[in-house]
Structure formats: structure tokens, C-alpha cells
Design a protein around this motif. Structure first.
Motif: not given
Length: 403
Positions: A339-368
Motif C-alpha cells: 500500500i506504501h511503496e516507491w517512489p514517494y511524493l516527498v521533497r527529497s525524492d528526486e526520482t523522475p516521474l515516468a509512465p506506469g508510476m502510481c501514486f496517492s495524492n493526499e496533502p492533508m490539512i491538519s488543524i490540531p
């Protein structure tokens, strides 16, 4: 649909759901063969004489053989040239053969014997005396520790460039399996929204979601997070269940598996009429999700998708960076057999996006202390850009649209 109007019941909603798995194709023998060949090509480029694939998702990906990882060494030895061979306890060989998709000889060890010494013997028989061997990155330290002690002629390296290098690029079959799994989960989401009523507990909703996933053809939920009210501010929930009240923010994050491939979808909405504050924050989340999607272009580093989402949120007063109120975790993760595997949408991941890659898109807003909003849909990369598996929520009043 307006949440909280025309409430249904669990029994009625379960009756409406039907098995959705008909017509879906499993991974073929030819595809497994192609995966093994691609791995061996990478191994030769990297100078690896062999790779060990431990029980779990890596062994499943390359051979179709499903087996759980435990304290007993069970896995596949893949040489850079030649056919794969299995290693397992002798008493498990019959069962292991029953699970095999890619057939191969099994090298067995008795309970009092060392599987690590046996590993070295198999490599030598394969003609590989010393040099670099890749170890599945999910292997326990005890495996590495045993191999370096009892088969010390080899240099043991991380096999991630091979495993991730193959797995991060999904085939049409894999994308179709994930598409169907996500279609199943979105129907479960809709049904769950319809059973909500004041006084229902998060535990009751989780139980319904598990039964609903079974009705659409899964073995149940692979995971389920249901949160009400202030608890929605915590990305992975809180210790105690909550009881739903009018005006509560509702966050449901759940998924299932189809032939091992995962769905993972989150919807956030309000039970009843949203306040102006809830509407505003929800829209900011939607804007950030869209900014991330639009940034996901072929050749762009994965990290820039995370940067785009944060830039959108910071323009609306959140953050900066991981500070709350704001996005306290990465924007997204790869998905497939894990359910969580490479690559990751995080600032430090320099992997170039390429066909076949699959991602979640979930920039959650947390207001404790107040609430949180997470809108999670997944996309896959094509040569022309990203495509949604499921369409994002149109609005806080219409969280499911027509999908």
C-alpha cells in the motif's frame, strides 16, 4: 449527495452492493517471465551476481508465489543468468509448491540446519563463488546477519535498485487491477456515507466497511480509519472511538486488495450543514490536491509534486513546511502490491516521474484541536501526464460526484 439527508441502514446498503470482480485478468505467466528478465537485466547493469527475494511482496511480484515473512528464511534466489530457485524449511516445501506460480526447485533446510549456509551452497552450485549479492530490502536483519556469518564470501548489497526499479513501473494488468480495486472501494465509501446517523460510532462504521468490501468481492478491508470531529486532525487516528454528532467533520480512509493489488481512498465531508470555516479549509485542501496533480508531469522529480502542494497550502496561510496547521506528512506514496511503496511524493525524492508510476495524492490539512481534511485519490502516470484512478471530490456538499 448531501450527508445526513435521507439516511439509510447498513442492511439496506449491503443488499445494494454486488461482487465487482468479474472479468478482471490476473497477472499472466508471460508477465512473470518478463519481470524476472527485467530484474536480471538490471542485475547485470549493477554488477549483481544474484538477488535474494524474501517472502512477501517482492517474492510475490517476481514469481506470483504468496508467502508470509517470518523468522524462518523463505524466499527466492535469482541468479543474474539462469532460473530462480526457492529456499525454505523442508516441512514447508509441499505447501510452498502449492502456492507457486513460477515453478522452480526448492532447496530445503531442516529445523536444526542453517538456511544461510545452504544459501551459500546454492550460490556455489549456480557458479557464483563470490562478489555482490543483492538482498531484498524488506529482509529482516537476522537474514543479513546470518548470511554474512555463514556465507561470507559474498558482498551483500541492498537490492532496492532491482526490486523498486522493476516494481515502480506498473503494467497495464497491474493498473487494471488497481483500477477495479479502487472502483470497489469508492462504492463502499458511498454506502458508508449513507448509513451515517447521529449516535453511530466509528467502530460501527469500520465494521460496515469491512462487510461492504466483502460484498463487492474483496476479502474485507485491508485497513480502515474512520474519524469524527476533532479526531480528524490526526492523520492516522486516535486511541478511542468517537460518536457522530451533527456538524462533525467525517474522515474515512480505507481500502481493499484485489489479487494482491491495493486501493486506498480517503473522503472528508461534514455530517449536516458545513460551517464557513469547514468549507474554507476543505476548499484549500482540494486546491492543494489539484496543484499536486498538475505538477505531476513526465520527467519532473517526484519531490516537486510535494513542493507544489505545500506552495498552495502556504499561500493560504498553512505551514510552513510540516508545521501545523498544515500538511504534516508527505503529499503521497507509491502503491501496488504494497500500500506504501516507491517512489514517494516527498521533497527529497528526486526520482523522475515516468509512465506506469502510481501514486496517492493526499496533502492533508491538519488543524490540531479543531479538525482535519484529507482528500486522497490516486493517479498513474502516462506519456501524456497523470490520470486519475478515481475522480476527486467535486465539493464538500457533493463528496462523491458521479464516480
Amino acid at each position: 449527495m448531501t450527508i445526513g439527508v435521507g439516511g439509510s441502514t447498513a442492511e439496506l446498503e449491503l443488499k445494494k452492493l454486488n461482487d465487482m470482480t468479474a472479468g478482471i485478468s490476473p497477472v499472466s505467466e508471460a508477465e512473470y517471465a518478463a519481470r524476472l528478465a527485467a530484474a536480471q537485466d538490471l542485475m547485470k547493469e549493477l554488477g549483481l551476481g544474484a538477488v535474494y527475494l524474501n517472502a512477501g511482496s517482492n517474492m510475490t511480484y517476481f514469481t506470483g508465489t504468496r508467502w508470509y515473512a517470518s523468522e524462518r528464511m523463505v524466499g527466492v534466489i535469482l541468479p543474474a543468468d539462469g532460473a530462480p530457485e526457492y529456499i525454505a524449511p523442508v516441512f514447508e516445501i509441499g505447501t510452498l509448491k502449492d502456492f507457486m506460480e513460477v515453478k522452480g526447485p526448492v532447496n530445503g533446510w531442516q529445523e536444526h540446519e542453517s538456511p544461510y549456509a545452504l544459501f551459500g551452497e546454492v550460490l556455489r552450485r549456480m557458479g557464483f563463488e563470490d562478489g555482490a549479492v543483492g538482498l531484498d530490502e524488506s529482509s529482516g536483519f537476522f537474514i543479513f546477519d546470518g548470511l554474512r556469518a555463514e556465507a561470507p564470501a559474498c558482498e551483500y548489497l541492498n537490492a532496492k535498485p532491482v526490486t523498486a526499479g522493476c516494481r515502480m513501473h506498473k503494467s497495464e494488468t497491474e493498473i487494471a487491477l488497481m483500477q477495479r480495486a479502487k472502483d470497489m472501494t469508492i462504492e463502499v465509501h458511498k454506502a458508508a456515507a449513507r448509513i451515517l446517523r447521529p449516535g453511530i460510532s466509528t467502530t460501527e462504521v469500520c465494521d460496515f466497511i469491512d462487510r461492504a468490501h466483502k460484498k463487492v468481492g474483496a476479502s474485507g478491508s485491508s485497513f480502515c480509519i474512520v474519524l469524527f470531529g476533532e479526531a480528524t486532525a490526526y492523520p492516522h487516528g486516535v486511541k478511542d472511538p468517537q460518536i457522530l454528532k451533527e456538524g462533525d467533520m467525517v474522515l474515512i480512509d480505507t481500502g481493499c486488495q484485489l489479487m494482491g493489488y491495493n486501493s486506498d481512498i480517503t473522503r472528508t465531508y461534514v455530517y449536516g450543514e458545513p460551517t464557513a470555516r469547514q468549507r474554507e479549509v476543505w476548499q484549500h485542501e482540494k486546491d492543494a490536491q489539484l496543484a499536486a496533480f498538475e505538477a505531476a508531469q513526465p520527467g519532473t522529480p517526484c519531490g516537486q509534486v510535494d513542493v507544489a502542494a505545500r506552495r498552495s497550502l502556504e499561500s493560504n496561510g498553512y505551514g510552513p513546511d510540516y508545521a501545523a496547521p498544515g500538511l504534516v506528512h508527505r503529499t503521497g506514496h507509491g502503491i501496488g502490491l504494497d500500500i506504501h511503496e516507491w517512489p514517494y511524493l516527498v521533497r527529497s525524492d528526486e526520482t523522475p516521474l515516468a509512465p506506469g508510476m502510481c501514486f496517492s495524492n493526499e496533502p492533508m490539512i491538519s488543524i490540531p484541536g479543531e479538525f482535519g481534511v484529507r482528500l486522497e485519490d490516486h493517479f498513474y502516470m502516462t506519456e501524456d501526464g497523470p490520470r486519475w484512478f478515481t475522480q476527486p471530490s467535486p465539493s464538500i456538499d457533493n463528496p462523491f460526484g458521479n464516480n
